[in-house]
Motif scaffolding. Sequence first.
Motif, mmCIF file in Angstrom:
data_model
loop_
_atom_site.group_PDB
_atom_site.id
_atom_site.type_symbol
_atom_site.label_atom_id
_atom_site.label_comp_id
_atom_site.label_asym_id
_atom_site.label_seq_id
_atom_site.Cartn_x
_atom_site.Cartn_y
_atom_site.Cartn_z
ATOM 1 N N THR A 166 0.839 -1.193 0.000
ATOM 2 C CA THR A 166 0.000 0.000 0.000
ATOM 3 C C THR A 166 0.873 1.240 0.000
ATOM 4 O OG1 THR A 166 -1.674 -1.172 1.293
ATOM 5 C CG2 THR A 166 -1.832 1.216 1.240
ATOM 6 N N ALA A 167 0.481 2.215 -0.822
ATOM 7 C CA ALA A 167 1.166 3.505 -0.858
ATOM 8 C C ALA A 167 0.138 4.583 -1.162
ATOM 9 C CB ALA A 167 2.261 3.504 -1.924
ATOM 10 N N ALA A 168 0.372 5.787 -0.686
ATOM 11 C CA ALA A 168 -0.511 6.916 -0.960
ATOM 12 C C ALA A 168 0.225 7.934 -1.811
ATOM 13 C CB ALA A 168 -0.960 7.553 0.347
ATOM 14 N N GLY A 169 -0.479 8.505 -2.765
ATOM 15 C CA GLY A 169 0.121 9.509 -3.631
ATOM 16 C C GLY A 169 -0.958 10.240 -4.401
ATOM 17 N N PRO A 170 -0.586 11.330 -5.062
ATOM 18 C CA PRO A 170 -1.572 12.091 -5.833
ATOM 19 C C PRO A 170 -2.038 11.312 -7.066
ATOM 20 C CG PRO A 170 0.629 12.982 -6.164
ATOM 21 C CD PRO A 170 0.741 11.925 -5.113
ATOM 22 N N PRO A 171 -3.260 11.604 -7.537
ATOM 23 C CA PRO A 171 -3.774 10.925 -8.731
ATOM 24 C C PRO A 171 -2.917 11.253 -9.957
ATOM 25 C CG PRO A 171 -5.506 12.179 -7.638
ATOM 26 C CD PRO A 171 -4.219 12.533 -6.975
ATOM 27 N N ARG A 172 -2.443 10.234 -10.630
ATOM 28 C CA ARG A 172 -1.672 10.371 -11.878
ATOM 29 C C ARG A 172 -1.272 8.986 -12.358
ATOM 30 N NH1 ARG A 172 3.352 13.485 -9.263
ATOM 31 N NH2 ARG A 172 1.679 14.934 -9.132
ATOM 32 N N ASP A 173 -0.514 8.929 -13.431
ATOM 33 C CA ASP A 173 -0.012 7.654 -13.956
ATOM 34 C C ASP A 173 1.346 7.339 -13.328
ATOM 35 O OD1 ASP A 173 -2.204 7.290 -15.618
ATOM 36 O OD2 ASP A 173 -1.276 8.381 -17.266
ATOM 37 N N TYR A 174 1.528 6.072 -12.970
ATOM 38 C CA TYR A 174 2.767 5.607 -12.360
ATOM 39 C C TYR A 174 3.221 4.324 -13.050
ATOM 40 C CZ TYR A 174 1.560 8.630 -8.397
ATOM 41 O OH TYR A 174 1.251 9.696 -7.603
ATOM 42 N N GLN A 175 4.422 3.887 -12.728
ATOM 43 C CA GLN A 175 4.927 2.571 -13.095
ATOM 44 C C GLN A 175 5.214 1.837 -11.797
ATOM 45 O OE1 GLN A 175 5.941 0.965 -16.128
ATOM 46 N NE2 GLN A 175 4.720 2.528 -17.140
ATOM 47 N N LEU A 176 4.773 0.594 -11.707
ATOM 48 C CA LEU A 176 5.099 -0.249 -10.565
ATOM 49 C C LEU A 176 6.175 -1.225 -10.994
ATOM 50 C CD1 LEU A 176 1.575 -1.158 -9.161
ATOM 51 C CD2 LEU A 176 3.148 0.602 -8.359
ATOM 52 N N ALA A 177 7.240 -1.302 -10.241
ATOM 53 C CA ALA A 177 8.319 -2.251 -10.511
ATOM 54 C C ALA A 177 8.390 -3.220 -9.333
ATOM 55 C CB ALA A 177 9.640 -1.518 -10.680
ATOM 56 N N VAL A 178 8.312 -4.515 -9.619
ATOM 57 C CA VAL A 178 8.312 -5.536 -8.569
ATOM 58 C C VAL A 178 9.464 -6.510 -8.823
ATOM 59 C CG1 VAL A 178 6.977 -7.346 -7.436
ATOM 60 C CG2 VAL A 178 5.811 -5.332 -8.364
ATOM 61 N N ILE A 179 10.238 -6.785 -7.775
ATOM 62 C CA ILE A 179 11.373 -7.698 -7.869
ATOM 63 C C ILE A 179 11.280 -8.707 -6.725
ATOM 64 C CG2 ILE A 179 13.884 -7.902 -7.777
ATOM 65 C CD1 ILE A 179 14.002 -4.991 -8.788
ATOM 66 N N ARG A 180 11.482 -9.971 -7.029
ATOM 67 C CA ARG A 180 11.475 -11.046 -6.036
ATOM 68 C C ARG A 180 12.482 -12.093 -6.462
ATOM 69 N NH1 ARG A 180 12.243 -14.090 -2.401
ATOM 70 N NH2 ARG A 180 10.803 -15.646 -1.663
ATOM 71 N N ASP A 181 13.318 -12.538 -5.546
ATOM 72 C CA ASP A 181 14.289 -13.585 -5.851
ATOM 73 C C ASP A 181 13.584 -14.801 -6.444
ATOM 74 O OD1 ASP A 181 16.422 -12.101 -4.959
ATOM 75 O OD2 ASP A 181 16.448 -13.007 -2.969
ATOM 76 N N GLY A 182 14.147 -15.339 -7.509
ATOM 77 C CA GLY A 182 13.596 -16.530 -8.137
ATOM 78 C C GLY A 182 12.546 -16.225 -9.192
#
Length: 56
Positions: free
Chosen positions: A27-43
């Motif tokens: 969960t994160a809070a921020g102003p309305p706009r377009d974002y990129q989510l980057a997710v990294i997990r071992d394996g």
Amino acid sequence: MQASVTVLDQTGQCVTRGGNDAYGLFTAAGPPRDYQLAVIRDGFEPRRAPYRCFPT
């Protein structure tokens, strides 16, 4: 299993980062706009996806 999550703005700058909780949620809070989510997990292969945050 914990993943590293980074939220990037339209210029590629980091807005916030963190990890998921025991249920796999992030969960994160921020102003309305377009974002990129980057997710990294071992394996797993890193993943980046667009995300649009709407006003409530």
